[in-house]
Write a protein that holds these residues in place. Structure first.
Motif, short mmCIF file in Angstrom:
data_model
loop_
_atom_site.label_atom_id
_atom_site.label_comp_id
_atom_site.label_asym_id
_atom_site.label_seq_id
_atom_site.Cartn_x
_atom_site.Cartn_y
_atom_site.Cartn_z
N UNK A 181 0.82 -1.21 0.00
CA UNK A 181 0.00 0.00 0.00
C UNK A 181 0.86 1.26 0.00
N UNK A 182 0.33 2.30 -0.59
CA UNK A 182 1.01 3.59 -0.66
C UNK A 182 1.45 4.03 0.73
N UNK A 183 2.69 4.48 0.84
CA UNK A 183 3.29 4.96 2.11
C UNK A 183 3.38 3.88 3.17
N UNK A 184 3.30 2.62 2.75
CA UNK A 184 3.38 1.53 3.72
C UNK A 184 4.74 1.43 4.39
N UNK A 185 5.79 1.91 3.74
CA UNK A 185 7.13 1.91 4.33
C UNK A 185 7.37 3.24 5.04
N UNK A 186 7.21 4.33 4.32
CA UNK A 186 7.32 5.67 4.90
C UNK A 186 6.64 6.65 3.96
N UNK A 187 6.39 7.85 4.47
CA UNK A 187 5.74 8.87 3.64
C UNK A 187 6.61 10.10 3.56
N UNK A 188 6.36 10.91 2.57
CA UNK A 188 7.11 12.14 2.39
C UNK A 188 7.03 12.97 3.67
N UNK A 189 8.16 13.52 4.09
CA UNK A 189 8.22 14.32 5.30
C UNK A 189 8.64 13.54 6.53
N UNK A 190 8.63 12.20 6.46
CA UNK A 190 9.10 11.39 7.58
C UNK A 190 10.61 11.53 7.73
N UNK A 191 11.11 11.28 8.95
CA UNK A 191 12.55 11.18 9.15
C UNK A 191 12.98 9.79 8.67
N UNK A 192 13.66 9.76 7.56
CA UNK A 192 14.09 8.48 7.00
C UNK A 192 15.26 7.90 7.77
N UNK A 193 16.24 8.75 8.10
CA UNK A 193 17.41 8.35 8.89
C UNK A 193 17.74 9.49 9.85
#
Length: 394
Positions: free
Chosen positions: A134-146
C-alpha cells in the motif's frame, strides 16, 4: 600516590576534550561508512502508490466470486493500466501499479485462464488487500528516513536513495597520525636481531582505523630520542588526532610525555584503572588531540578499542560511539578483580565465552585468536562458571 583514573571517567574526559568536526556534502555513493550529520527527511513516499507484491491478477475484493474478464496487463515501471470494472481483472506483475478499481491481487498459481477470462481454482478465496503493497506503507514524504548520527552502512544508503536522496550531509573524516616509537623496531619483513622486533603495532592500529571514516598516515619506527620524537610530533600537528604507540610509561627511555611537554602539550589525564592499558595518556598539542597508547600490543589494541575508536566515531558525528557490550555465559571460573577493570582476550561462540589462560599483553598470538574482550569491572567478585558476563566483540 595519586589514585588511578576510573575507566568510565577517563573515556568521558576524552570525549569532553573533543569537538565534532564540521559536516560536508557528498554523493550518496561515496558515503559508505560515514555518519549522517543531520536528519534525512524523506522527499517521497514509499511506495508512492498501491502496487502489486506478487505476479498475478488485480481484482476488486467485492467482486471476488469471479470469474473475471481479462482487460489489460500492468507492468512494473509503466504508468497505471486502465481502471477495471466489476467482473474484470488485469494481469499484473510484481512492482506494477495497481489499476483504479482494484484493491487485491490473486496469485497466478491460484487461478486458471483461457486467455480471455480467469477463475479461482484454489481456496481460500482472496482476502481484501492480499499481495498489495500500500502507498506509504514503508514511509511517507516528510518522515525522518534516517536520524542524525546514523552509521551509513549498505542498508542505510539504500534507504537514503529510496527516500529520494542523491547527496548526504555527513561528518568529516578525522585526520589521524599514528606514531610508533622504539629503538627496537624494524620494518615488517626485515631480518631481526635478538634485541629487535618487527613494528607490528602501527600496522595493527592503522588497520583498526581503516574500518572507520578516518584518514590516517603512519609515522613509524621513531627513535627513542627527544629530537626524533619532537620532530615527529611537530610533523603531525595538522592532524585532528595524534596517536603515539609506546614510550608512554615512566622508564628512562619513555620519552613521549617529556617530548609532549617540551612542545607545549597539555596533559588531561595519565594512568587508567584498567588492565591492560594502565599507562594510557591523553591531552592536546595545539589544535590536535593526543592519545598515547601503551607499547605492548595487547594493551595498544585494548586501549585503541576503548578510547581511540570511540573518539574517532565521535569526531565523525556518530550518535552511538562507545563500544557495544554484549552478554554471554562464561565457560570458565573468573577470579575477583582489584581496583582496575580488566579486559580479557577471549573466544565467544554458541557455548558461551572462554577467556584464554594467558593474558600476557605482549602475546599477539592470543589477540589474533580472540574475537572478544571479556569485561570484568573493577572490584568484581569471583564469577563461577555459568555466570553471565559482558564482552565487546572484536
Amino acid at each position: 600516590m595519586k589514585p588511578l583514573l576510573p575507566l568510565d571517567e577517563a573515556q568521558q574526559r576524552l570525549i569532553t576534550m573533543a569537538e565534532r568536526l564540521r559536516s560536508e556534502t557528498v554523493p550518496v555513493g561515496e558515503a559508505l561508512g560515514r555518519y549522517l550529520a543531520e536528519d534525512l527527511i524523506a522527499k517521497r513516499s514509499q511506495p508512492a502508490a498501491d502496487m502489486s507484491a506478487m505476479d498475478g491478477y488485480a481484482i476488486a475484493f467485492e467482486d471476488r466470486a469471479g470469474p473475471w474478464q481479462l482487460v489489460g496487463e500492468c507492468k512494473a515501471g509503466s504508468p497505471p493500466c486502465p481502471p477495471i470494472q466489476p467482473g474484470q481483472a488485469a494481469r499484473i506483475f510484481t512492482g506494477a501499479l495497481l489499476p483504479d478499481g482494484a484493491d487485491t491481487v490473486v496469485m497466478q498459481e491460484n487461478v486458471k485462464t483461457d486467455g480471455a477470462t480467469i477463475k479461482l481454482i484454489e481456496e481460500p478465496s482472496p482476502v481484501k488487500g492480499r499481495h498489495v503493497r500500500h502507498a506509504s506503507g514503508d514511509f511517507k514524504v516528510g518522515d525522518i528516513a534516517l536520524k542524525a548520527g546514523t552509521h551509513l552502512n549498505a542498508a542505510a544508503l539504500g534507504h537514503a536513495v529510496i527516500a529520494g536522496a542523491g547527496n548526504l550531509s555527513v561528518g568529516r573524516s578525522p585526520k589521524i597520525a599514528v606514531l610508533s616509537t622504539g629503538d627496537e623496531l624494524v620494518a615488517p619483513g626485515a631480518d631481526t636481531q635478538p634485541h629487535q622486533i618487527p613494528a607490528s603495532n602501527d600496522v595493527m592500529i592503522t588497520a583498526m582505523l581503516d574500518r572507520l571514516p578516518a584518514r590516517s598516515r603512519s609515522i613509524s619506527r621513531i627513535k627513542d630520542d627527544m629530537e626524533s620524537l619532537c620532530a615527529a610530533l611537530e610533523s603531525a600537528r595538522d592532524c585532528d588526532i595524534i596517536v603515539t604507540i609506546g614510550g608512554a610509561s615512566v622508564g628512562d627511555h619513555d620519552l613521549v610525555a617529556p617530548a609532549f611537554k617540551q612542545l607545549g602539550g597539555k596533559t588531561d589525564f595519565w594512568k587508567i584503572a584498567m588492565k591492560p592499558g594502565k599507562p594510557l595518556m591523553a591531552g592536546t598539542l595545539g589544535d590536535s588531540l593526543v592519545v598515547a597508547l601503551p607499547g605492548n600490543p595487547g594493551s595498544a589494541f585494548v586501549t585503541a578499542t576503548l578510547f581511540l575508536i570511540p573518539l574517532i566515531r565521535y569526531l565523525a558525528g556518530a550518535a552511538h560511539y562507545m563500544p557495544t557490550m554484549q552478554s554471554a555465559i562464561t565457560n570458565t571460573l573468573l577470579p575477583a578483580t582489584n581496583q582496575r577493570a580488566e579486559f580479557l582476550r577471549a573466544k565467544a561462540d554458541g557455548s558461551g565465552i572462554t577467556a584464554f589462560n594467558s593474558q600476557d599483553s605482549a602475546k599477539l598470538s592470543i589477540l589474533a585468536a580472540a574475537n572478544a574482550l571479556l569485561y570484568r569491572p573493577a572490584h568484581s567478585p569471583e564469577q563461577e562458571k555459568g555466570a553471565k558476563v559482558s564482552y565487546i566483540e572484536i
